[in-house]
Design an enzyme around this catalytic site. Structure first.
Site, PDB file in Angstrom:
ATOM      1  N   ARG A 125       0.559  -0.658  -0.168  1.00 36.22           N
ATOM      2  CA  ARG A 125      -0.076  -0.001   0.154  1.00 36.22           C
ATOM      3  C   ARG A 125       0.628   1.051  -0.348  1.00 36.22           C
ATOM      4  NH1 ARG A 125      -3.546   0.168   4.376  1.00 36.22           N
ATOM      5  NH2 ARG A 125      -4.316   1.807   3.725  1.00 36.22           N
ATOM      6  N   LYS A 190       2.574  -7.473  12.807  1.00 39.47           N
ATOM      7  CA  LYS A 190       1.894  -7.889  11.194  1.00 39.47           C
ATOM      8  C   LYS A 190       2.152  -9.452  10.752  1.00 39.47           C
ATOM      9  CE  LYS A 190       1.099  -5.781   6.623  1.00 39.47           C
ATOM     10  NZ  LYS A 190       1.118  -4.144   5.924  1.00 39.47           N
ATOM     11  N   ARG A 324      -2.650   3.911  14.621  1.00 41.27           N
ATOM     12  CA  ARG A 324      -1.665   3.728  15.787  1.00 41.27           C
ATOM     13  C   ARG A 324      -2.191   3.495  17.441  1.00 41.27           C
ATOM     14  NH1 ARG A 324       3.089   6.224  12.964  1.00 41.27           N
ATOM     15  NH2 ARG A 324       2.533   5.909  10.975  1.00 41.27           N
TER      16      ARG A 324
HETATM   17  C1  BTN Z   1       0.491  -4.085   2.550  1.00 42.65           C
HETATM   18  O1  BTN Z   1       0.925  -3.110   1.899  1.00 42.65           O
HETATM   19  O2  BTN Z   1       0.115  -4.591   3.677  1.00 42.65           O
HETATM   20  C2  BTN Z   1      -0.654  -4.873   0.893  1.00 42.65           C
HETATM   21  C3  BTN Z   1       1.042  -5.500   0.557  1.00 42.65           C
HETATM   22  C4  BTN Z   1       0.545  -6.768  -0.497  1.00 42.65           C
HETATM   23  C5  BTN Z   1       1.195  -7.851  -0.774  1.00 42.65           C
HETATM   24  C6  BTN Z   1       0.541  -8.696  -2.383  1.00 42.65           C
HETATM   25  S1  BTN Z   1       1.368  -9.933  -2.093  1.00 42.65           S
HETATM   26  C7  BTN Z   1       0.681 -10.557  -3.395  1.00 42.65           C
HETATM   27  C8  BTN Z   1      -0.034  -8.928  -3.929  1.00 42.65           C
HETATM   28  N1  BTN Z   1       0.460  -8.403  -5.971  1.00 42.65           N
HETATM   29  C9  BTN Z   1       1.364  -7.608  -4.885  1.00 42.65           C
HETATM   30  O3  BTN Z   1       2.259  -7.245  -5.704  1.00 42.65           O
HETATM   31  N2  BTN Z   1       1.056  -6.978  -3.844  1.00 42.65           N
HETATM   32  C10 BTN Z   1      -0.096  -7.977  -2.869  1.00 42.65           C
END
Ligand code: BTN
Length: 327
Positions: A125, A190, A324
């Site tokens: 994100r 996480k 947070r």
């Molecule tokens: C976050 O930032 O918490 C979200 C992460 C999401 C990662 C997943 S891995 C599979 C899919 N492909 C990506 O490029 N991102 C999501």
């Protein structure tokens, strides 16, 4: 990476996956390569995040055994027919790959998914990278559609989180929590992140790519690539984790939950979310353009966050909001 390089990498991994030692010479003989060439492939595998070490006189070994993704097992016919899951070895991002296939019309069935052993441009994100080393985690993207356009998306990401929580509880007896709007936590760290990407009109039908990254067994040397406390599922269960099975469990639970979500919206999930809300009834700070302190009172029927402040109950909608915990 060329197709022949990929085949060689997969062959080396198939040999090392047991965690046993394999000598450079034996690999070279089996693959019809020079030892220098084998050493180069091992270097590439290390760069992809695999924890391979070498011992003089014994050869190469993985720090722990891994079970590689197996497209045949993942797509094996079952009593109930399931949408196909495409398995990539190394890809840029499963979200990008899925978006391209939706756009070109190659993937049309809801619930179809793409998984990969490693991502070279995994997206998180807020434009962040998602560190995606080879073979140790889950990188999973699934296709869905939203009938009511983008306003349904906030509840959707919470429903996706609930699908993960349910799966971890049911198959691994692990209690996970959700941090609104997109993160899954175990013991305050996480374990998974969700990235939902939409394309289409704001108020009409839109295509949805649901991306989730779930740490299964993040290598010990990953800390330098991740900027927040993290954990892996394998640290919290004694039950064996076969990623090939877990992928199918997640697809099934996601289809189940999202079918209900598409028919009836988020309202039916409010209590379940509040029960696993990481910050339920706790003091939190919401960080947007400005900061707001308040007690987290869970979510409303749309999935918006309810924050009890001195000014009264505020409703926080999606967007770039960070939550947070304060205690
Ligand atoms: C976050 O930032 O918490 C979200 C992460 C999401 C990662 C997943 S891995 C599979 C899919 N492909 C990506 O490029 N991102 C999501």
């Amino acid at each position: 990476m060329s197709k022949s390089s990929l085949i060689i990498i997969r062959t080396i991994l198939a040999k090392l996956s047991s965690g046993e030692f394999y000598s450079g010479q034996a690999l070279a003989n089996d693959l019809g390569l020079s030892r220098t060439s084998v050493a180069n492939y091992i270097k590439q595998l290390k760069e992809l995040g695999l924890d391979i070490y070498s011992v003089k006189g014994r050869g190469y070994s993985l720090s722990s055994a891994i079970t590689l993704l197996d497209p045949v097992q993942i797509n094996a016919p079952k009593r109930v027919k399931r949408p196909a899951i495409l398995v990539h070895e190394i890809t840029d991002s499963t979200n990008i790959q899925l978006q391209q296939r939706i756009k070109s019309g190659t993937i049309t069935e809801l619930g179809s998914a793409i998984v990969a052993e490693a991502q070279t441009a995994g997206r998180g994100r807020r434009g962040r990278n998602w560190y995606s080393p080879f073979g140790s985690n889950l990188y999973f993207s699934m296709y869905w559609r939203l009938d009511h356009g983008m306003q349904g998306a906030m509840g959707l990401s919470l429903a996706v989180g609930l699908a993960i929580v349910r799966t971890l509880k049911h198959y691994y007896s692990v209690i996970a929590k959700l941090k609104w709007p997109n993160d899954v936590y175990i013991n305050d760290k996480k374990v998974a992140g969700i990235l939902i990407e939409l394309s289409g009109q704001a108020n009409a039908d839109c295509d949805v790519v649901i991306g989730l990254g779930l740490n299964i067994n993040m290598p010990a040397n990953a800390s330098s690539n991740i900027d927040q406390p993290f954990t892996s599922l394998a640290q919290h269960t004694v039950l064996p984790i076969d990623r090939n099975k877990l992928i199918v469990y997640l697809q099934q639970e996601l289809i189940h939950i999202l079918t209900e979500f598409s028919q009836s919206g988020f309202a039916g999930f409010v209590n379940e979310f509040n029960d696993v809300n990481q910050y339920q009834n706790r003091l939190i700070k919401i960080i947007t353009a400005e900061e707001q302190l308040g007690i987290c009172r869970g979510v409303d029927d749309q999935g918006a966050l309810l924050l009890e402040t001195k000014q009264g109950l505020q409703t926080i909608f999606g967007g770039e909001v960070s939550v947070r915990g304060q205690n």
